[in-house]
Write a protein that holds these residues in place. Structure first.
Motif, PDB file in Angstrom:
ATOM      1  N   VAL A 186      27.686   4.533   7.836  1.00 54.63           N
ATOM      2  CA  VAL A 186      26.870   5.762   7.770  1.00 54.63           C
ATOM      3  C   VAL A 186      27.377   6.672   6.659  1.00 54.63           C
ATOM      4  CG1 VAL A 186      26.262   7.865   9.031  1.00 54.63           C
ATOM      5  CG2 VAL A 186      26.158   5.642  10.178  1.00 54.63           C
ATOM      6  N   TYR A 187      28.683   6.767   6.473  1.00 52.36           N
ATOM      7  CA  TYR A 187      29.241   7.588   5.392  1.00 52.36           C
ATOM      8  C   TYR A 187      28.786   7.069   4.022  1.00 52.36           C
ATOM      9  CZ  TYR A 187      32.691   9.659   2.258  1.00 52.36           C
ATOM     10  OH  TYR A 187      33.307  10.315   1.219  1.00 52.36           O
ATOM     11  N   ILE A 188      28.817   5.764   3.844  1.00 56.23           N
ATOM     12  CA  ILE A 188      28.346   5.189   2.572  1.00 56.23           C
ATOM     13  C   ILE A 188      26.869   5.472   2.365  1.00 56.23           C
ATOM     14  CG2 ILE A 188      27.954   3.006   1.354  1.00 56.23           C
ATOM     15  CD1 ILE A 188      30.469   1.936   2.678  1.00 56.23           C
ATOM     16  N   SER A 189      26.068   5.322   3.427  1.00 51.66           N
ATOM     17  CA  SER A 189      24.620   5.548   3.307  1.00 51.66           C
ATOM     18  C   SER A 189      24.314   6.992   2.943  1.00 51.66           C
ATOM     19  CB  SER A 189      23.931   5.177   4.626  1.00 51.66           C
ATOM     20  OG  SER A 189      24.169   3.832   4.960  1.00 51.66           O
ATOM     21  N   LEU A 190      24.981   7.923   3.612  1.00 52.43           N
ATOM     22  CA  LEU A 190      24.684   9.332   3.365  1.00 52.43           C
ATOM     23  C   LEU A 190      25.120   9.767   1.972  1.00 52.43           C
ATOM     24  CD1 LEU A 190      25.659  10.947   6.798  1.00 52.43           C
ATOM     25  CD2 LEU A 190      23.374  10.393   5.957  1.00 52.43           C
ATOM     26  N   VAL A 195      31.628   4.429  -3.779  1.00 51.67           N
ATOM     27  CA  VAL A 195      32.002   4.628  -2.377  1.00 51.67           C
ATOM     28  C   VAL A 195      32.296   3.298  -1.683  1.00 51.67           C
ATOM     29  CG1 VAL A 195      31.281   5.646  -0.181  1.00 51.67           C
ATOM     30  CG2 VAL A 195      30.579   6.702  -2.329  1.00 51.67           C
ATOM     31  N   LEU A 196      31.562   2.237  -2.033  1.00 48.92           N
ATOM     32  CA  LEU A 196      31.788   0.935  -1.399  1.00 48.92           C
ATOM     33  C   LEU A 196      33.211   0.439  -1.671  1.00 48.92           C
ATOM     34  CD1 LEU A 196      30.889  -1.643   0.048  1.00 48.92           C
ATOM     35  CD2 LEU A 196      30.015  -2.473  -2.147  1.00 48.92           C
ATOM     36  N   ILE A 197      33.649   0.470  -2.932  1.00 47.72           N
ATOM     37  CA  ILE A 197      34.991   0.002  -3.278  1.00 47.72           C
ATOM     38  C   ILE A 197      36.039   0.901  -2.642  1.00 47.72           C
ATOM     39  CG2 ILE A 197      36.542  -0.537  -5.179  1.00 47.72           C
ATOM     40  CD1 ILE A 197      34.112  -2.360  -4.947  1.00 47.72           C
ATOM     41  N   SER A 245      25.636  -0.330   1.692  1.00 51.86           N
ATOM     42  CA  SER A 245      25.768  -0.071   0.259  1.00 51.86           C
ATOM     43  C   SER A 245      24.561  -0.550  -0.534  1.00 51.86           C
ATOM     44  CB  SER A 245      27.025  -0.759  -0.276  1.00 51.86           C
ATOM     45  OG  SER A 245      26.901  -2.168  -0.181  1.00 51.86           O
ATOM     46  N   ALA A 246      23.760  -1.442   0.071  1.00 46.85           N
ATOM     47  CA  ALA A 246      22.579  -1.968  -0.623  1.00 46.85           C
ATOM     48  C   ALA A 246      21.276  -1.348  -0.120  1.00 46.85           C
ATOM     49  CB  ALA A 246      22.517  -3.489  -0.479  1.00 46.85           C
ATOM     50  N   PHE A 247      21.196  -1.050   1.188  1.00 44.31           N
ATOM     51  CA  PHE A 247      19.921  -0.606   1.762  1.00 44.31           C
ATOM     52  C   PHE A 247      19.987   0.760   2.423  1.00 44.31           C
ATOM     53  CE2 PHE A 247      20.087  -5.261   2.001  1.00 44.31           C
ATOM     54  CZ  PHE A 247      18.975  -5.594   1.243  1.00 44.31           C
TER      55      PHE A 247
END
Length: 579
Positions: free
Chosen positions: A379-383, A410-412, A494-496
């Motif tokens: 959720v943190y990555i998505s936001l 953010v993903l890395i 991270s993709a969607f």
């Protein structure tokens, strides 16, 4: 101006259509991948079942392993038996072979054999050797001297004072008796022998559980000795219908595996299925109950475990009383239980020793902890990547300031933080207990602070990782599956974005609903819904309301207590008094 008024809505309409089509395409692709995964899993299951059925006919029974020859009988001459055993086992220094004479004028000869360290020398000397070496004639109850050919029964019934002694008929059974830690006694002139239970050696005493600690409840834990573990269960359940069936698994290790169930409560079909699956195991090595688990589980490709395990006798006893089957493996303190459902991962023994009010609140917190562990990093990555408009402005500015100067996306950043934590956790577990705790605490503080100051990761990511790590320890029984799916959701988010997280959660839920454990749905009683078993699922009703055993386990209506057990105030009309 007129062209602009008509062209703007047209362009917005085209953009909206493209967005909708892309979302539909993404959803369609995810659905296709999930369908292909299920088909592949079913195909592998089918192939494994076909192979196991083909191998059943050619598989030798584990109880009929040949050491010196298929069914070779014991010789009448004691020296011949001595030479065969010496040839088979004599190269090992821990095998003790001793021949001695007994009776008046040493009228007979005997051979005793056991493994040093596994046999109790004092017990063998006191109740076997001394019983035979008393200077008396070997006579039968009528007072006549016993002929060598008829000596076996008279020695067994009149001379040996050991409690447990069974008959050995051939050489393979004799060698298996020695290797199992028992004592072998052979008499000259007899074609049978004695398998005497005189096990000894050092063994670990019963201690407190290390992985399932409770504030209120039993302080006993299983140990590595099979019969000690069975006695702990027998001590709790004083029921003549409590059955222990011992099998031998592993062609080289010859490990004792005990199936435990309560006849009349456990489903006979489940018991037979457990028995059949264990008998189908054809391997050289069984060192721990985890070997058994991986050979008999229903869904070997699923991250979720469908077989429970515990080191607490009270917990295993409670599961047996609900109709489950336990599997005890020699050499390990971990006992398996089947069937195993998802709601069991939310339960601990202490839930039933305390009143239900705080217990229900804690169970809800466990569910919240499960969702935090599973979804918080995703959720943190998505936001922060796709949906910044959902973050309050002040908090968004704080996040942006904290990430200023960080060279990674953010993903890395998330992956670096998660991998560092997993390394610290693994090092803390594998190192000695006193050192491991210090390394985990100091390593987490030092590395976290240094990583933030060096600009490798941001302070918000440290908080996210720490919170998800703390909540992951609340549900240790499904820790493996939660970590696997957490990383899966991290990559999907991270993709969607949030769309991918939601679809991923639905895929996980669908996968969980498709699992079965020895015929029982893994999500029972939540899916399919079983209202009678809901009294002990996410919430726990008072004990006096839980009248029946879980129907999904026994597949029958099985009552465990009388109705109307609710405590009441004393009734003065019926002679009750208030003190």
């Amino acid at each position: 101006m007129g062209n602009r008024k008509f062209s703007l809505p047209f362009k917005l309409h085209r953009i909206t259509n493209k967005t909708n089509n892309s979302l539909i395409d993404k959803f369609f692709i995810i659905g296709k991948v999930n369908t292909l995964f299920n088909k592949l899993s079913n195909l592998i299951k089918f192939v494994n079942n076909v192979r196991s059925k083909q191998q059943d006919n050619n598989k030798p029974s584990p109880d009929n392993v040949s050491y010196v020859g298929n069914g070779q009988s014991l010789h009448e001459a004691l020296d011949d038996n001595y030479q065969v055993i010496k040839k088979s086992l004599g190269k090992s220094d821990d095998i003790i072979l001793r021949k001695f004479n007994f009776g008046v004028k040493h009228q007979s000869k005997a051979l005793i054999c056991f493994i040093d360290g596994l046999g109790d020398k004092n017990l063998i000397l006191e109740y076997v050797v001394k019983s035979l070496m008393v200077n008396i004639h070997i006579t039968n109850p009528k007072g006549k001297l016993v002929d060598k050919r008829n000596m076996f029964d008279d020695i067994k019934n009149n001379i040996l004072s050991i409690v447990e002694a069974s008959e050995v008929k051939n050489m393979d059974e004799a060698i298996d008796t020695i290797l199992s830690g028992n004592t072998l006694l052979l008499i000259d002139g007899c074609t049978q022998g004695f398998a005497i239970s005189a096990k000894g050696g050092d063994r670990r005493s019963i201690q407190q559980p290390e992985t399932e600690v409770v504030i209120r409840g039993s302080r006993e834990a299983f140990v590595e000795t099979l019969r000690v573990n069975t006695s702990l269960i027998r001590k709790t359940i004083k029921n003549p219908n409590l059955i222990f069936e011992t099998l031998v698994v592993g062609k080289q290790t010859r490990t004792d595996v005990c199936i435990v169930y309560i006849q009349g409560i456990a489903n006979d079909k489940i018991v037979q299925e457990v028995r059949d699956r264990i008998n189908r195991i054809d391997t050289d090595v069984i060192l721990e109950s985890g070997y058994i688990e991986q050979f008999i589980e229903d869904n070997p490709l699923s991250p979720f475990a469908t077989i429970g395990n515990s080191e607490r006798p009270d917990k295993v006893s409670a599961k047996l009383l609900e109709g489950r089957v336990a599997i005890i493996c020699g050499g390990t303190p971990i006992v398996l239980t089947v069937p195993y459902t998802f709601v069991e991962s939310l339960q601990v023994p202490e839930d039933y020793y305390s009143r239900p009010f705080l217990t229900n609140l804690v169970r809800i917190l466990r569910v919240v902890a499960l969702f935090i562990t599973l979804t918080l990093p995703a959720v943190y990555i998505s936001l922060t990547t796709f949906h910044q408009e959902m973050i309050p402005t002040v908090l968004l500015v704080t996040f942006a300031a904290a990430r200023e100067g960080i060279p990674f996306p953010v993903l890395i950043e998330t992956l670096i933080s998660e991998v560092i934590f997993q390394l610290l956790r693994e090092s803390g577990i594998r190192m000695p207990k006193a050192v491991g705790t210090a390394v985990s605490i100091v390593g987490t503080l030092v590395i976290g602070q240094a990583a933030v100051e060096a600009g490798i990761i941001g302070a918000p990511m440290v908080i996210i990782t720490a919170l998800s790590a703390i909540t992951s320890f609340i549900l240790p029984s499904i820790y493996d599956a939660v970590i696997v799916f957490k990383f899966m959701l991290i990559f999907i988010s991270s993709a969607f974005g949030l769309f991918g997280v939601i679809v991923g959660l639905f895929c996980i839920l669908a996968h969980m609903c498709s699992l079965r454990t020895f015929g029982t749905p893994f999500m029972s009683p939540l899916a399919p819904v079983n209202w009678s078993s809901m009294k002990d699922s996410i919430l726990r009703f008072p004990l006096w309301l839980m009248k029946n055993r879980p129907k999904a386990i026994t597949w029958k209506n099985s009552g465990r207590q009388a109705s109307q057990q609710m405590p009441n105030k004393p009734d003065k009309k019926k002679g009750g008094k208030n003190y």
